[in-house]
Structures are given as structure tokens and as C-alpha cells.
Enzyme design. Structure first.
Site, PDB file in Angstrom:
ATOM      1  N   SER A 118      -0.521  -6.846   9.508  1.00  0.00           N
ATOM      2  CA  SER A 118       0.092  -7.709   8.499  1.00  0.00           C
ATOM      3  C   SER A 118       1.311  -8.424   9.066  1.00  0.00           C
ATOM      4  O   SER A 118       2.164  -7.808   9.716  1.00  0.00           O
ATOM      5  CB  SER A 118       0.488  -6.879   7.280  1.00  0.00           C
ATOM      6  N   ASP A 163      -9.822 -11.376   7.124  1.00  0.00           N
ATOM      7  CA  ASP A 163      -9.233 -10.035   7.238  1.00  0.00           C
ATOM      8  C   ASP A 163     -10.154  -8.922   7.737  1.00  0.00           C
ATOM      9  O   ASP A 163      -9.710  -8.059   8.478  1.00  0.00           O
ATOM     10  CB  ASP A 163      -8.671  -9.624   5.874  1.00  0.00           C
ATOM     11  N   LYS A 206      -2.710 -13.514  11.234  1.00  0.00           N
ATOM     12  CA  LYS A 206      -4.171 -13.419  11.202  1.00  0.00           C
ATOM     13  C   LYS A 206      -4.800 -14.436  10.253  1.00  0.00           C
ATOM     14  O   LYS A 206      -5.747 -15.130  10.598  1.00  0.00           O
ATOM     15  CB  LYS A 206      -4.541 -11.982  10.796  1.00  0.00           C
ATOM     16  N   THR A 207      -4.256 -14.515   9.036  1.00  0.00           N
ATOM     17  CA  THR A 207      -4.775 -15.464   8.048  1.00  0.00           C
ATOM     18  C   THR A 207      -4.379 -16.892   8.400  1.00  0.00           C
ATOM     19  O   THR A 207      -5.196 -17.813   8.354  1.00  0.00           O
ATOM     20  CB  THR A 207      -4.258 -15.095   6.644  1.00  0.00           C
ATOM     21  N   ARG A 214       1.730 -12.110  -2.339  1.00  0.00           N
ATOM     22  CA  ARG A 214       0.347 -12.326  -1.884  1.00  0.00           C
ATOM     23  C   ARG A 214      -0.411 -13.242  -2.828  1.00  0.00           C
ATOM     24  O   ARG A 214      -0.104 -13.344  -4.014  1.00  0.00           O
ATOM     25  CB  ARG A 214      -0.384 -10.991  -1.826  1.00  0.00           C
ATOM     26  N   LYS A 249      -8.860  -2.219   0.432  1.00  0.00           N
ATOM     27  CA  LYS A 249      -8.718  -1.407   1.639  1.00  0.00           C
ATOM     28  C   LYS A 249      -9.477  -0.086   1.531  1.00  0.00           C
ATOM     29  O   LYS A 249      -9.849   0.500   2.554  1.00  0.00           O
ATOM     30  CB  LYS A 249      -7.240  -1.162   1.928  1.00  0.00           C
ATOM     31  N   ARG A 259       0.824  -1.199   0.000  1.00  0.00           N
ATOM     32  CA  ARG A 259       0.000   0.000   0.000  1.00  0.00           C
ATOM     33  C   ARG A 259       0.868   1.263   0.000  1.00  0.00           C
ATOM     34  O   ARG A 259       1.901   1.320   0.655  1.00  0.00           O
ATOM     35  CB  ARG A 259      -0.912   0.028   1.227  1.00  0.00           C
ATOM     36  N   HIS A 271     -10.569  -5.028  11.858  1.00  0.00           N
ATOM     37  CA  HIS A 271      -9.492  -5.589  11.034  1.00  0.00           C
ATOM     38  C   HIS A 271      -9.089  -6.908  11.685  1.00  0.00           C
ATOM     39  O   HIS A 271      -8.146  -6.972  12.480  1.00  0.00           O
ATOM     40  CB  HIS A 271      -8.320  -4.612  10.988  1.00  0.00           C
TER      41      HIS A 271
END
Length: 530
Positions: A239, A258, A243-244, A324, A201, A60, A221
Site C-alpha cells: 500500500s 490489486d 500499484k494502482t 479510499r 482481503k 485493516r 498482490h
């Protein structure tokens, strides 16, 4: 000329777009694959995924994001380094040039939804000049049925033109790249970057603004999953914190990886897909995510590929460490198809502590949960950003400050109310370093993190005994099945105990300094957690 055309409630002329060439409207994955290859945007890998490059930006462009400062949103936005104001007149001029740029262009349109809950779902439209960006939108948002497409009227529209660039001296942007949200006109314009994550996002930012204000819905988030009995766990984290990975547990059903909302009925996914970080992805440790990289419909961003054999190398970080995979959530075999779950029983806050002083898991009081949610701590390590040569503490309020348009206290207040109302067990999990900081210790094993999380969720830890950490005031379990006892207390893993004490003390002071900005918004108990 429209391809795949059916009667629709709203056409592109509603957005000021006229004289476009071919318009691929809500094109299916197969059509988009054909166009990706035909236009030289990507390569089909040997097992069916499509490999693409994002160009200069492999993440980003946080410094290039703006919100138009206009009357409808001015008093609500938490203006500052994250939410930068943009002049409405400058926006109109830039948007007008972007519309002119689209004359004669082939365009790809996806009409879809954000939000699995029928009560809160947002009709969105994504207009792009790249076929693979359209596939990204198709993967990441919730698909509309044929019947829904007939009456689909977007509430917000993303117009994404990577090859159109701003002129900073004229447009008021920082660089040629821009991501600008206009709440009054209900449009987001993106230019100068091919990083597709900006699309998802931007819509997340919209939901983070609308839902807490309009519906008092907590936007988060976080990832979420559910057990066989419907018991839900949510995982907050920035990130790289897991989390994933930790939510994609073969023994539990994935709700989403997410972005979620939490209303009076429970938790619901904002998205229809997953966007997983896959550098050095292991088939043994993360089998479900690994399999998605070998599936038709998956987009592999910045992953190295042999152009002859078309085989990919998930360990190769020559383009970026932020490789990704974007894929439909249906690529994961064990999911909650509705994207909705009950009120969570457990709330897990993930941090990647590169200093190696936080415990691998700790039980949080409601006050500690509020403190850590507002802190949003993790650590950046050498190599993740230009100029970083040693670990640096990073605090991102609500574990997602770049996407939170309102003041962090708005989200924290909602979270505190829900924790109290639904008697949620709260945990802090460190997926970072143990036995020393970055460069000395080692990264926590995924198997240990999974065992700790599972023990928290199934009630094993809550019924056990705890020791009190003297630096952070955390309750550390004495025993956890599948995890060596010496790993549970981070101080025990350091050979140099004095070095641990000094490093832990320094991190406590960083927490305290960062939290000064929130003290006026919280109770005295929360303010005095550290």
C-alpha cells in the site's frame, strides 16, 4: 422475506441463518444507494459518489485476523505472527452467537465470483448488515449474470456483522474485533470493524491458499495492465507504493489494480473493481482515478465532505490518510474487459524507500527478483502509524505477507519458475524519496516514475547502458527519456555523499538480517544477492 428474489441453488439456511427480516439479495447499485441513505450509512456527494465512514478502524485490523487450526489446513498454513491459529471450539461458539445476533435483522447478500479466469473462478457469497458493505462487495467482486445466479452455489461465504462484537475473555480473540477464516467450513466471519477492506482481503487470503495448492497457480498482490499489442506488465507493491496509480496508465489497458493470478495461459484479475488510495489525489497526475471519485456507484471511504454542498475535499486527511475509493473497474475507460491477459513481458516491483537510497529504477537479474520478492521491502514514514516518528524499514514477504496463508517460499518458487519459463524482464522501481531521506529529500515525481516504467515496458531501457550500484548490486540505467540523468543514480542526488553511503550501508544490513529466514529455501545465488 427476500427482496429481488429469484430461484437460487443455495439459501441462507445453508449457513445456519434463520429468522432474518428483510433480505436484499444481490441488490443492484440503485437499491443499495437508497438503503444507504435511508439507514443513515452515508451521504450522496454532489457528483454522485456515496461518502461513508468506517468508524474506529480506518484500515485493516491486522492483529485481529485468525485462521481456524483444523486438520484440513494445519500442515499447509505458515503459522506465526501473520497467520494466527484459532481454536475450532471457540470458533463454533462465537459463530453460534453471531447467528443468533442476525435473528430479525435486515441482511444484504451479494452472490458473485472471485477470479476472471473461468478455469479458476471461485463462487463467493457476501452477507452483510450494512448496505454500503454490500455495495462494496458488488463493486469489488465479479458480478454474476441472471442465469448464473439461478445456480450459484458459494464455495466460500463471508459473513460481515460490524456491530457484533466478540468477548475476548470468552471467545479467545485479542479484542472485540475479529476476522476469522475457517477453511473446513468454508466461511469467514467478521465482526467489530466497519472497514470494508477486510471483506476483499479475506477472499484474497482464500485464493492465496487454494490456487497454489490445488492448481499450482501463482497468486499475486499486484496490479496489471496491457499494451495495444497485448504485452502485459505486472506491478507488485505494498500500500502506498503506486500499484494502482502506475497501472492506471491512459496509454495502456488496465487488467486490474490489486490482486491477480498467473496460470499456464497468462494473468487474470481476481476482482471486478478497484480500491484506490485517494488522499491528495491529483486530477493532473491521476486523471482516470480522479474521475471515478465523481461517479455514481463509487464509494468514498473517510473522505471529508461538506454536508451542505455535498462537495468532497480529497486533500483533507482529518479522518485518516488512508482515504479510499471503491469503484467498478468499468469506471476506468481503458480496460481489458475480460480481466485476462497474456504472460507478462515485464515484472515491476515497487517500493517506497523513505531512506532515499534506492534508485528510481533498476534492472533485476532473476536471482535479484527472487530476493526482492521474498524481501517485499518498503518503508513506513512518520504519521502513517502510531508511534512512528522517523522512517522504518518494513519487509512484507511477497509484497503481501498479511494475505499469504502459505509459506512465502511456495509463492517465490512459483514466481521463479514463471520468470524463467517466460523470459520476463524484472525491475525494481522506487517511488519514494530522492535527494535525501524523508524530511530532507523530496518524493519522486509521479511523472518521472511513469516515464521510467514506460521506458522499461517499451524496451528503451533494456537496450541501453547500465551502471552497477556498489551497495545493492543493482543495474542502474544511464539514460531515460523524460528523466534528468542526475536523478537516476540516487547517490548523485545527495549533497552529503558520506551520509548517503552510511544510510545505504544501514539499509543493506537490514535487508541481510531480514533475509536470513529465507536462505534455506533458495539457491546460493539468491542467498548471496546482498
Amino acid at each position: 422475506m427476500r427482496l429481488n428474489d429469484i430461484t437460487r441453488g443455495t439459501g441462507l439456511e445453508e449457513h445456519g441463518i434463520t429468522n432474518a427480516n428483510l433480505i436484499y439479495w444481490t441488490a443492484p447499485t440503485s437499491v443499495l444507494y437508497e438503503q444507504i441513505v435511508k439507514r443513515g450509512e452515508g451521504l450522496v456527494t454532489h457528483l454522485g459518489a456515496v461518502a461513508v465512514k468506517t468508524g474506529h478502524y480506518t484500515g485493516r485490523a491486522a492483529n485481529e485476523k485468525f485462521i481456524v487450526d483444523e486438520p484440513s489446513c494445519h500442515k499447509h498454513i505458515n503459522w506465526g505472527k501473520v497467520n494466527r491459529p484459532f481454536d475450532p471450539v471457540k470458533f463454533d461458539a462465537l459463530f453460534k452467537r453471531m447467528l443468533a445476533y442476525m435473528h430479525g435483522k435486515d441482511l444484504f447478500v451479494q452472490d458473485c465470483f472471485a477470479g476472471a479466469s473461468p478455469a479458476h473462478r471461485l463462487p463467493v457469497r457476501v452477507i452483510t448488515e450494512k448496505a454500503w458493505h454490500s455495495l462494496f462487495a458488488r463493486n469489488m467482486f465479479i458480478s454474476a449474470t441472471a442465469e448464473e445466479l439461478v445456480v450459484h452455489k458459494p464455495e466460500f461465504t463471508v459473513i460481515d456483522m460490524p456491530n457484533f462484537h466478540a468477548i475476548p475473555s470468552v471467545d479467545g480473540t485479542n479484542t472485540e474485533t475479529f476476522i476469522i477464516v475457517n477453511f473446513a467450513q468454508k466461511v469467514i466471519i467478521i465482526g467489530g470493524t466497519s472497514y470494508a477492506g477486510e471483506i476483499k482481503k479475506s477472499i484474497f487470503t482464500i485464493l492465496n491458499y487454494l490456487l497454489p495448492l490445488d492448481s499450482k497457480v501463482m497468486s499475486m498482490h499486484c496490479s496489471a495492465n496491457a499494451g495495444d499489442k497485448g504485452d502485459v506488465a505486472i506491478f507488485f507493491g505494498l500500500s502506498g507504493t503506486g500499484k494502482t496509480t502506475l497501472s492506471a496508465d491512459p496509454g495502456r489497458r488496465l487488467i486490474g489494480d490489486d490482486e491477480h493470478g498467473w496460470d499456464d495461459k497468462g494473468v487474470f484479475n481476481f476482482e471486478g473493481g478497484c480500491y484506490a488510495k485517494i488522499i491528495k489525489l491529483s486530477q493532473d497526475s491521476e486523471p482516470e482515478i480522479y474521475e471515478t471519485t465523481r461517479r455514481f456507484g463509487t464509494i468514498l471511504e473517510n473522505v471529508a465532505i461538506d454536508t451542505v454542498s455535498r462537495r468532497v475535499d480529497l486533500d483533507d486527511d482529518s479522518f485518516t490518510e488512508n482515504t479510499r475509493a471503491s469503484y467498478p473497474i468499468t469506471h476506468i475507460p481503458n480496460i481489458v474487459k475480460s480481466g485476462m491477459g497474456e504472460h507478462p513481458k515485464n515484472l515491476i516491483m515497487l517500493t517506497c524507500d523513505a531512506f532515499g537510497v534506492l534508485p528510481p529504477i533498476a534492472r533485476l537479474t532473476p536471482e535479484q527478483a527472487m530476493y526482492h520478492f521474498l524481501s517485499g521491502y518498503t518503508a513506513k514514514v512518520a504519521g502513517t502509524e502510531a508511534g512512528i516518528t522517523e522512517p522504518q524499514a518494513a519487509f512484507s514477504a511477497c509484497f503481501g505477507a498479511p494475505f499469504m496463508a502459505l509459506h512465502p517460499s511456495v509463492y517465490a518458487t512459483l514466481l521463479g519458475e514463471k520468470i524463467a519459463r517466460h523470459d520476463v524482464n524484472c525491475w525494481l522501481v522506487n517511488t519514494g524519496w530522492s535527494g535525501g531521506g524523508y524530511g530532507v529529500g523530496s518524493r519522486m515525481k509521479i511523472a518521472y516514475s511513469r516515464a521510467l516504467v514506460n521506458a522499461a515496458i517499451d524496451g528503451t531501457l533494456i537496450d541501453g547502458e547500465f551502471d552497477k550500484d556498489r551497495f545493492f548490486g543493482l543495474d542502474i540505467p544511464k539514460v531515460c527519456p523524460g528523466v534528468p540523468a542526475e536523478v537516476l543514480d540516487p547517490r548523485n542526488t545527495w549533497s552529503d555523499k558520506a551520509a548517503y553511503d552510511a544510510t545505504a550501508g544501514e539499509l543493506v544490513e537490514l535487508f541481510r538480517k531480514n533475509f536470513e529466514q529465507y536462505k534455506q529455501y533458495v539457491s546460493e545465488k539468491v542467498a548471496k544477492v546482498m
